[in-house]
Design an enzyme around this catalytic site. Structure first.
Site, mmCIF file in Angstrom:
data_model
loop_
_atom_site.group_PDB
_atom_site.id
_atom_site.type_symbol
_atom_site.label_atom_id
_atom_site.label_comp_id
_atom_site.label_asym_id
_atom_site.label_seq_id
_atom_site.Cartn_x
_atom_site.Cartn_y
_atom_site.Cartn_z
ATOM 1 N N LYS A 165 -3.097 14.820 29.391
ATOM 2 C CA LYS A 165 -2.446 14.101 30.487
ATOM 3 C C LYS A 165 -2.363 12.606 30.189
ATOM 4 C CE LYS A 165 -4.915 12.654 33.650
ATOM 5 N NZ LYS A 165 -5.650 11.397 33.964
ATOM 6 N N LYS B 143 -12.728 7.511 -1.802
ATOM 7 C CA LYS B 143 -12.022 6.242 -1.623
ATOM 8 C C LYS B 143 -10.675 6.444 -0.945
ATOM 9 C CE LYS B 143 -11.120 1.886 -1.872
ATOM 10 N NZ LYS B 143 -10.926 1.120 -3.114
#
Length: 305
Positions: A241, A170
């Site tokens: 990049k 959870k």
């Protein structure tokens, strides 16, 4: 089988109503009796303490705000420990601490009581409709015993592992959701400030690899878990990049991008280690090293950072 329910807020109250609609004999309590109005009208019986619930029920479910409340209800004055009988079971459905539930289980075991953690995924409407997904931490025989009750509440019951594993699952689930919100808020704010409206951005993302769920359904199990980084589907050099361009645009437009800047630094580190020609998923292995864990399959390709 008699069932007790403790914690009648938006989630617990709707789960209790669902159980009553399914014909379950239910005894309940909460810190405020005002919370119990709809549940009592639907046929539940009220008692004043968790200990009294425990004394009457074979299986007790709790749905509480967090660890302090779980510990108080379980082991505080008038708590479950005072009333539970040997052979009964406590199922905690709260989003809580795996460390806490394991520690409490040791005390309950002394009384011959099974402890199961079973937090849920879904909202109040899913509680009422019995459409939750439940993450269970328990032994097989423990789950088998309480499963008839949990089946009223769920479309899926996922047995994650031993005690505490449900709570871990959870936390991973919710941390993923919250982390995604932080990332989406950054990239949307960048796009909007750069001149593209939020609805257009949403439509674009929905059509791409991210929106179609390919990272979770294909790339994580097929690339990261298998170390299939070479040949690259999308090389890290190109990814680095692109994230650098996004961060540069954020600086130009004065858009704070803390998450994206951290992402770029991980990419920079991996490129610096010589992995720029590998698939962008290679950054997953960087976190394996940082955390000192194994997050790849036994038949994964050999890979050294």
């Amino acid at each position: 089988m008699s069932v007790g329910y403790i914690g009648l807020g938006r989630m617990g109250g709707n789960m209790a109503l669902r159980l009553l609609e399914c014909g379950v004999d239910l005894v309940v309590t909460d810190v405020s009796k005002d919370q119990a109005g709809a549940v009592l009208e639907a046929g539940a019986r009220w008692v004043d303490t968790a200990a009294e619930v425990a004394a009457e029920a074979d299986v007790i479910l709790t749905s509480l705000p967090g660890p302090p409340q779980v510990e108080q209800v379980a082991a505080g004055p008038g708590g479950l420990l005072e009333g539970m009988r040997p052979g009964s079971a406590w199922v905690d459905m709260s989003t809580s601490s795996p460390v806490l539930i394991r520690a409490l289980a040791q005390r309950f075991a002394e009384k011959g009581v099974d402890v199961i953690d079973a937090p849920v995924s879904g909202g109040p409407q899913h509680c009422r409709a019995g459409e939750l997904v439940i993450f269970v931490g328990a032994e097989d025989e423990q789950l088998a015993r309480v499963e008839p009750v949990l089946q009223h509440l769920a479309t899926e019951i996922l047995h994650i592992g031993a005690l505490g594993a449900g709570a871990v699952a959870k936390l991973v689930n919710n941390a993923t959701a919250l982390g995604t919100w932080s990332l989406l808020s950054e990239v949307f704010s960048l796009g909007v400030k750069a001149g593209v409206d939020h609805q257009t951005l949403h439509g674009m993302l929905s059509k791409g690899a991210y929106g179609r769920g390919l990272i979770l359904s294909q790339m994580l199990p097929g690339v990261a878990f298998k170390h299939n980084f070479d040949p690259a589907g999308f090389a890290l050099n190109l990814g680095r990049k692109d994230i650098a361009l996004a961060n540069a645009l954020g600086r130009d437009l004065n858009v704070p991008l803390p998450v994206l800047n951290l992402v770029e630094q991980s990419a920079v580190e991996m490129v610096g280690r010589g992995h720029g020609d590998k698939d962008t998923a290679v950054v997953f292995s960087l976190q394996e090293e940082r955390a000192g864990v194994v997050m790849h399959d036994g038949d994964a390709k050999e890979f050294t950072l």
